[in-house]
Structures are given as structure tokens and as C-alpha cells.
Write an enzyme that holds these catalytic residues in place. Structure first.
Site, short mmCIF file in Angstrom:
data_model
loop_
_atom_site.label_atom_id
_atom_site.label_comp_id
_atom_site.label_asym_id
_atom_site.label_seq_id
_atom_site.Cartn_x
_atom_site.Cartn_y
_atom_site.Cartn_z
CG ASP A 17 -1.69 1.23 1.42
OD1 ASP A 17 -2.34 1.64 0.44
OD2 ASP A 17 -1.66 1.83 2.52
CG ASP A 19 -1.83 7.59 0.36
OD1 ASP A 19 -0.87 8.32 0.10
OD2 ASP A 19 -2.83 7.50 -0.37
#
Ligand code: BG6
Ligand code: MG
Length: 215
Positions: A17, A19
Site C-alpha cells: 500500500d 499512503d
């Protein structure tokens, strides 16, 4: 613990991922949503912001609207306005904005011949990875433009594994959001959660922050 995962020959693909795992943009999301919310006299605070982790832009606005129904064109304009504030803040990102522990991990994975991809809900993924100057570490990039159904749907992770051409069972997903971990589990990935037990306690392996990756 991370070393044994890196050395595990059955884990060929590493799906990150963006953020909250590679860089911390939550504060910029907060500032941009807060500006919009103030302009629109909507209640918004850091607790509500926490619930937006991993959630798409539209779903985030729906949470902030708290049941208020607006025409789609008005929602579109609000999302665009928030994004323009957010993009202005993203210009502050540099190669120094990668979270601690991540660059050593990416380097080790690359030297071991593992494959890495990004799977982010963000439509600003390309802008962010270019500002962080990390594109060369990745063999695949899946963003908010890559699939229709946002997290917690597993689609983006499956898409990223497809880009790597590695079966789901041979990939591991690193996520900081409850929705992200849930989506990855649903698709059959192994998972590493970054954050507190209350948020990512359902992952297979958990670190309270990227600092704890300990490389
Ligand atoms: C996720 C963030 O990575 O991307 C969410 O955790 C955000 O908070 C989502 O809403 C969509 O991002 P963007 O950049 O397309 O508005
Ligand atoms: Mg995240």
C-alpha cells in the site's frame, strides 16, 4: 521476523500500500478535507479522518457528508476541490518523505530477486511515487484508476499480483488500513499490518510502525 519473510522462498511478490506504508500522507488528506469541510460548514476532525484510511475519495466524502444527500455534480466538484488542495500539499513530498524502514526493505527485496508492486486506492499514486523517487523499485503499480471496486474489495491486490504474474498465494500485502488488510485476506494473500492491534490486528504479521520493520 521480517528477515524470515524476506528469506521465505514461497513469498515471491511483495505488494505495498502507498499512503501510510510508504509515505505518510494522512496529514495532508486531513488538511485538505478540513479546508473543504470548513468551507462547506461540515463537521470534520482527526477522529473522522482516521476512518478514511484506505477508503476511496468518494467514500471518504460520503463519510464526511454523514448521510447528507447531494447531487452527483456537487459531490464531483467537492472531490475535485479537495484534491486540488491535497495536490498542492503533495508538492512538499521529496525523496526524504519515505517512511523509515521502507527503503532498506525495498532494496533487500530487490537484491533477493523478489518482485514488488504498489496497490493504492489513490488516484495520485503516480505523482506521489515520482516525488518520492522510488519508481525503480517496483515491477507493478496499481492505483485508484486500475480497478472499479475500491478497498475493502480485494480487486486492487489481485490486479497488482497479476501485474507481477505471481499467484496470490505467493504474494504478501503490506497495509496500514483495516479495509486494506480485510480485502487482501479475502483474496487469500498473506498480510503484514502496519499500525495498532485495533486497526490491523487481523493481519498475519503486525508491526506498530514501519520503524519496527527493523532492517
Ligand atoms: C488511500 C488513502 O491511499 O487513497 C485514502 O488512504 C484516500 O485516505 C484514498 O482517500 C484515495 O486517494 P486520492 O489521492 O485518490 O484522493
Ligand atoms: Mg494506506
Amino acid at each position: 521476523m521480517i528477515d524470515s519473510l524476506i528469506n521465505d522462498e514461497t513469498i515471491k511478490g511483495w505488494i505495498f500500500d502507498l499512503d501510510g506504508v510508504i509515505t505518510d500522507t494522512a496529514v495532508y488528506h486531513y488538511q485538505a478535507w478540513k479546508k473543504l469541510a470548513d468551507e462547506e460548514s461540515l463537521a470534520f476532525n482527526e477522529t473522522i479522518n482516521e476512518n478514511l484510511r484506505g477508503i476511496s475519495r468518494r467514500a471518504s466524502l460520503e463519510i464526511i457528508l454523514a448521510g447528507k444527500i447531494l447531487p452527483d455534480s456537487v459531490m464531483e466538484e467537492m472531490m475535485e476541490r479537495k484534491n486540488s488542495y491535497y495536490c498542492e500539499l503533495l508538492k512538499n513530498l521529496t525523496s526524504h518523505s519515505v517512511l523509515p524502514g521502507i527503503l532498506p526493505l525495498l532494496e533487500k527485496l530487490q537484491s533477493k530477486g523478489r518482485y514488488s508492486a504498489i496497490a493504492s486506492a489513490s488516484r495520485n499514486t503516480d505523482f506521489i511515487i515520482d516525488h518520492l523517487q522510488i519508481r525503480h523499485y517496483f515491477n507493478g503499480v496499481a492505483s485508484g484508476y486500475s480497478v472499479k471496486r475500491p478497498k475493502p474489495a480485494p480487486d486492487i491486490f489481485v490486479h497488482a499480483a497479476g501485474q507481477l504474474k505471481i499467484p496470490v498465494k505467493n504474494c504478501i500485502v503490506i497495509e496500514d488500513a483495516e479495509a486494506g488488510v480485510s480485502g487482501a485476506i479475502e483474496a487469500g494473500f498473506r498480510t503484514i499490518g502496519i499500525g495498532p492491534e485495533e486497526r490491523v490486528g487481523h493481519s498475519n504479521y503486525r508491526f506498530s510502525s514501519t520503524n519496527e520493520l527493523g532492517l
